[in-house]
Design an enzyme around this catalytic site. Sequence first.
Site, PDB file in Angstrom:
ATOM      1  N   TYR A 146       0.784  -1.127  -0.101  1.00 53.58           N
ATOM      2  CA  TYR A 146      -0.124   0.119   0.046  1.00 53.58           C
ATOM      3  C   TYR A 146       0.979   1.152  -0.082  1.00 53.58           C
ATOM      4  CZ  TYR A 146      -3.333   3.584   1.618  1.00 53.58           C
ATOM      5  OH  TYR A 146      -4.271   4.467   1.773  1.00 53.58           O
ATOM      6  N   ASP A 241       9.574   3.040  -0.739  1.00 51.03           N
ATOM      7  CA  ASP A 241       8.540   3.533   0.052  1.00 51.03           C
ATOM      8  C   ASP A 241       8.741   3.380   1.571  1.00 51.03           C
ATOM      9  OD1 ASP A 241       6.306   4.564   1.303  1.00 51.03           O
ATOM     10  OD2 ASP A 241       4.653   3.427   0.108  1.00 51.03           O
ATOM     11  N   LYS A 273       4.648   9.343   8.512  1.00 47.11           N
ATOM     12  CA  LYS A 273       4.314   8.584   9.811  1.00 47.11           C
ATOM     13  C   LYS A 273       5.476   9.090  11.117  1.00 47.11           C
ATOM     14  CE  LYS A 273       1.327   4.996   8.167  1.00 47.11           C
ATOM     15  NZ  LYS A 273       1.337   4.462   6.923  1.00 47.11           N
TER      16      LYS A 273
HETATM   17  C1  LIG Z   1       0.573   4.899   5.480  1.00 46.17           C
HETATM   18  C2  LIG Z   1       1.297   4.558   4.374  1.00 46.17           C
HETATM   19  C3  LIG Z   1       1.132   5.481   3.277  1.00 46.17           C
HETATM   20  C4  LIG Z   1       0.386   6.630   3.042  1.00 46.17           C
HETATM   21  O1  LIG Z   1       0.531   7.532   3.950  1.00 46.17           O
HETATM   22  P1  LIG Z   1      -0.776   8.576   4.446  1.00 46.17           P
HETATM   23  O2  LIG Z   1      -0.169   9.408   5.171  1.00 46.17           O
HETATM   24  O3  LIG Z   1      -1.688   7.677   5.068  1.00 46.17           O
HETATM   25  O4  LIG Z   1      -1.193   9.098   3.259  1.00 46.17           O
HETATM   26  C5  LIG Z   1       2.088   5.407   2.083  1.00 46.17           C
HETATM   27  N1  LIG Z   1       2.850   4.196   2.094  1.00 46.17           N
HETATM   28  C6  LIG Z   1       3.047   3.438   3.073  1.00 46.17           C
HETATM   29  C7  LIG Z   1       4.266   2.213   2.926  1.00 46.17           C
HETATM   30  C8  LIG Z   1       2.212   3.364   4.227  1.00 46.17           C
HETATM   31  O5  LIG Z   1       2.390   2.595   5.251  1.00 46.17           O
END
Ligand SMILES: *Cc1c(COP(=O)(O)O)cnc(C)c1O
Length: 440
Positions: A146, A241, A273
């Site tokens: 994701y 990511d 995060k």
């Molecule tokens: C949480 C997450 C996102 C998206 O971040 P948001 O701040 O919720 O838009 C993208 N990539 C990864 C790996 C994530 O865990």
Amino acid sequence: MTDRSVTSSAALFERARAVTPGGVNSPVRAFSAVGGTPRFIRSARGAWLTDVDGNEYVDLICSWGPMLLGHAHPQVQAAIAEAVSRGTSYGTPTEPEVLLAEEIVSRTPVDKVRFVSSGTEATMSAIRLARGFTGRDLVIKFAGCYHGHVDTLLASAGSGLATLAVPGTPGVSASTAAETIVLPFNDREAVAAAFAEHGPRIACLITEATPGNMGVVPPGPGFNRFLAQTCRDHGALFISDEVMTGFRATREGGWGLDGAVEGWTPDLMTFGKVMGGGFPAAAFGGRADVMAHLAPEGPVYQAGTLSGNPIATTAGLATLRLATPEVYAALAATAETIKSAVADALTAVGVPHVVQAAGTMFSVFFRDGAVTDFAGASGQDTAAYAAFFHAMLDAGVYLPPSAFEAWFVSAAHDDRALSAILDALPGAAKAAAAIGTGTA
Ligand SMILES: *Cc1c(COP(=O)(O)O)cnc(C)c1O
């Protein structure tokens, strides 16, 4: 102001559903996967959440990763309060942005970073930059990874390997999805086949450094290095990511587990995060020559009214500065204690399970055998997890309300929090055993 005497989670959820789709502002919060009423949290301190009904829970979500130091850390709170006293947003460059960028550059292999307000924006912008830099359109991603709700990345695998994807949700156009190729994680042959078929059109491959959004599924030995090399061979960019793993899995993020050891670097990385310290802050960064293509230095447009917000970057900076090697060692020890206690409790009552980890991040799959991709993750006994989840919640432990999520600990998970978890486990394991259908 909240009147505790008349407010309950159930009442708030009902009111919320009248004015917000599903009553929540991000779907997983609705408890759809486990049933029941989501708890409305009123306050949090250290490892503990307090809901509007007055119940306390040990928090194993930690805001889905950000609260590395625990909630309301005194020094982070003080830094935020001091920053707020000077105003909350100016729309100009500020010092905390520079300091946070320097901190990120010092911990990771990126040369430069650009701040945005969410992980979604970070991956969306990284992909635009990769396309602008390479002059190509196609993107490769892995099923089960994701990357936020970016149209291009909400795609599902097409009819075969190396074929173009179809929309993963209504609202994503077929033509947008057809610019994405979705492959099984950990599958080198599928990656090689996609590059053989489409190589000159592939702008980038994006992967979670260690997938955590289907539960924790570590890359096989050398898999990320293989991805980096394959991209290089074909003139595509490798985007790692690290929105979840960054400054969480290790001090250097997921990259600290392989790239730092094996000596390779992604072309672009995304963060979020933990680096926002509980505020909406995220970033993308990478090679200086690639980042030089970004406006105003280069032609690829990207902007944000609240990007690099001084309160958010102050909170992120305070968090990262307090996240010392000792903190990561303590997080690892806490994770270890919980992982083995969960495994023992489930083993004792014969519930099939496998615990997988990436540094201080881990998750529990309710099935037997190692999980290496999304098909494997999907083979879980989700009913057994739902029973386990609710028994833990009733006993005062707040787990992710889905079997497909990582569990997060904080530096504030002390002996009292750990005992509460350990005490709750045997009963929850029995609840899972009672409903368990075995490996689905
Ligand atoms: C949480 C997450 C996102 C998206 O971040 P948001 O701040 O919720 O838009 C993208 N990539 C990864 C790996 C994530 O865990």
